[in-house]
Design a protein around this motif. Structure first.
Motif, PDB file in Angstrom:
ATOM      1  N   CYS A 276      26.637 -47.646  -9.686  1.00 36.15           N
ATOM      2  CA  CYS A 276      25.391 -47.293  -8.926  1.00 36.15           C
ATOM      3  C   CYS A 276      25.248 -45.916  -8.118  1.00 36.15           C
ATOM      4  O   CYS A 276      26.101 -45.412  -7.606  1.00 36.15           O
ATOM      5  CB  CYS A 276      25.125 -48.578  -7.831  1.00 36.15           C
ATOM      6  N   HIS A 280      21.708 -45.894  -3.253  1.00 33.39           N
ATOM      7  CA  HIS A 280      21.015 -46.988  -3.282  1.00 33.39           C
ATOM      8  C   HIS A 280      21.944 -47.827  -2.081  1.00 33.39           C
ATOM      9  O   HIS A 280      21.270 -48.639  -1.245  1.00 33.39           O
ATOM     10  CB  HIS A 280      21.522 -47.781  -4.542  1.00 33.39           C
ATOM     11  N   ARG A 355      16.715 -41.118  -8.123  1.00 35.70           N
ATOM     12  CA  ARG A 355      17.104 -42.079  -7.099  1.00 35.70           C
ATOM     13  C   ARG A 355      16.997 -43.670  -7.688  1.00 35.70           C
ATOM     14  O   ARG A 355      16.058 -43.695  -8.148  1.00 35.70           O
ATOM     15  CB  ARG A 355      16.207 -41.890  -5.955  1.00 35.70           C
ATOM     16  N   ALA A 356      18.038 -44.122  -7.252  1.00 38.79           N
ATOM     17  CA  ALA A 356      17.804 -45.790  -7.437  1.00 38.79           C
ATOM     18  C   ALA A 356      18.033 -46.552  -6.284  1.00 38.79           C
ATOM     19  O   ALA A 356      18.959 -46.548  -5.464  1.00 38.79           O
ATOM     20  CB  ALA A 356      19.002 -46.062  -8.201  1.00 38.79           C
ATOM     21  N   GLY A 357      16.927 -47.040  -5.541  1.00 41.15           N
ATOM     22  CA  GLY A 357      16.837 -47.506  -4.324  1.00 41.15           C
ATOM     23  C   GLY A 357      15.237 -47.960  -4.165  1.00 41.15           C
ATOM     24  O   GLY A 357      14.422 -48.093  -4.850  1.00 41.15           O
ATOM     25  N   PRO A 364      15.712 -52.852  -1.645  1.00 38.91           N
ATOM     26  CA  PRO A 364      16.345 -52.197  -2.642  1.00 38.91           C
ATOM     27  C   PRO A 364      16.660 -52.936  -3.765  1.00 38.91           C
ATOM     28  O   PRO A 364      17.532 -53.835  -3.672  1.00 38.91           O
ATOM     29  CB  PRO A 364      17.505 -51.187  -2.134  1.00 38.91           C
TER      30      PRO A 364
END
Length: 371
Positions: A276, A280, A355-357, A364
């Motif tokens: 991940c 995040h 971005r991963a969030g 999230p």
């Protein structure tokens, strides 16, 4: 003749005595019943400020009826009977005897503005307590679809109430409020610890993300060891020192962290990243920190309002201090969840990974990238 029950005379000793403001309400209503023309000068007080439905109904009735001529009012009870009839349409239990009792409760009718001011101040305390309680409950409600957004909205409402109180009761010199003795609610559940371990391991493997996460501070972590390791990572990043589990372990020794855990344990913790995006996990940690801070803020303000010795000035100062702590976390949350501006300087010409969030108002999602 019917009368209003008296808790003391009727032997209801189990009932708590009325608060001091109840007697102030009686004095104010007595002043208005004795000299009705004084009601025109009381513009700042509303019926919601009264602690009982009967008192609120009486004020409404007094304001709804034209004031009688003083000379006529001194000789007859006609206007008092009209007030009793009008108030009785809104609530039960009011009697002629109680109206006469209110009149006897008023020491000085010309002190009516001072009585009204006291009632307004106590009403402000109740409003502040209610808003703080709603903030506390919101932080604990896991069923909310947009928990952070709702919490920040409640905090905004609380701030508005504080500002309104400060406007109506201008600041004056006086002692600062005592800091209420509250115990911060710190989450030490396994989920929080696991998220923090994943963040530390993933950022150790991909340290470029540490520079982008300046919005995360050691105080956001629930475990002291994890907070110390994050401080080590940010220190190494600031120095430009190479980062891997070994260099972090060495930095941990200088911070005194290595004494709290075995070196092999620390190396293992820092050597198990997942796929991940580190940001995040950082946002997950910051979100928990924001909710915890909001909860603690509500409890601090609630404690202030529960202390009858706290003045209105002290309530405003104390509430603003508590809200300032929450505001600082909210600013960092905004930086964490707001996409970077197009004109933001790139780091050495290398574009940051997607971005991963969460969006600013949602929890999230777990979005991972291949290792």
């Amino acid at each position: 003749m019917p009368r209003t029950p008296d808790p003391i005379e009727d032997g209801l000793g189990s009932l708590p005595p009325p608060p001091p403001v109840f007697h102030v309400e009686q004095a104010l209503l007595g002043a208005l019943l004795l000299e009705p023309h004084r009601a025109a000068g009381l513009t700042g007080i509303t019926v919601e400020a009264f602690s009982t439905a009967g008192h609120a109904a009486l004020l409404t009735a007094i304001r709804s009826l034209p004031a009688p001529e003083p000379a006529e009012h001194a000789k007859t009870t006609t206007w008092l009977n009209q007030v009793l009839t009008a108030a009785g349409e809104q609530t039960r239990g009011l009697t002629t005897a109680y109206l006469h009792h209110l009149i006897h409760c008023c020491p000085q009718p010309h002190h009516a503005p001072a009585y009204a001011r006291i009632i307004e101040a106590e009403h402000s305390r109740r409003l502040l307590r209610g808003a703080a309680h709603r903030l506390i409950q919101t932080t604990l409600d896991t069923s909310l679809p947009h928990r952070v957004a709702t919490t920040l909205a409640e905090a905004g409402t609380l701030t508005t109430i504080v500002d309104d109180i400060a406007t109506r009761f201008p600041t004056r010199s006086g002692p600062l409020p005592r800091t209420p003795a509250t115990t911060p609610v710190t989450t030490h559940d396994e989920e929080a610890g696991e998220e923090e371990r994943l963040l530390l391991a993933t950022t150790t493997a991909r340290p470029v993300s540490v520079e982008r996460m300046r919005w995360l501070i050691p105080g956001d972590f629930t475990h002291t060891l994890h907070a110390g390791l994050w401080q080590c990572l940010t220190t190494l990043t600031r120095r430009g020192t190479p980062i891997d589990p070994v260099t972090v372990l060495w930095e941990a020794q200088h911070h005194g962290i290595a004494e709290t855990a075995e070196p092999r344990e620390l190396l293992g913790l820092l050597s198990e990243p997942d796929g991940c995006d580190p940001e995040h996990w950082g946002e997950q940690i910051l979100q928990r920190s924001l909710l915890t801070t909001a909860h603690h803020t509500g409890r601090r303000i609630e404690k202030l309002t529960d202390d009858p010795a706290t003045t209105t000035y002290q309530l405003v100062v104390g509430a603003r201090r508590a809200l300032a702590d929450l505001s600082a976390v909210r600013v960092r949350w905004h930086h964490a969840t707001t996409p970077p501006q197009a004109n933001a300087p790139a780091s050495k010409g290398i574009s940051a990974p997607p971005r991963a969030g969460p969006a600013p108002t949602t929890a999230p999602p777990v979005a991972c990238i291949p290792r």
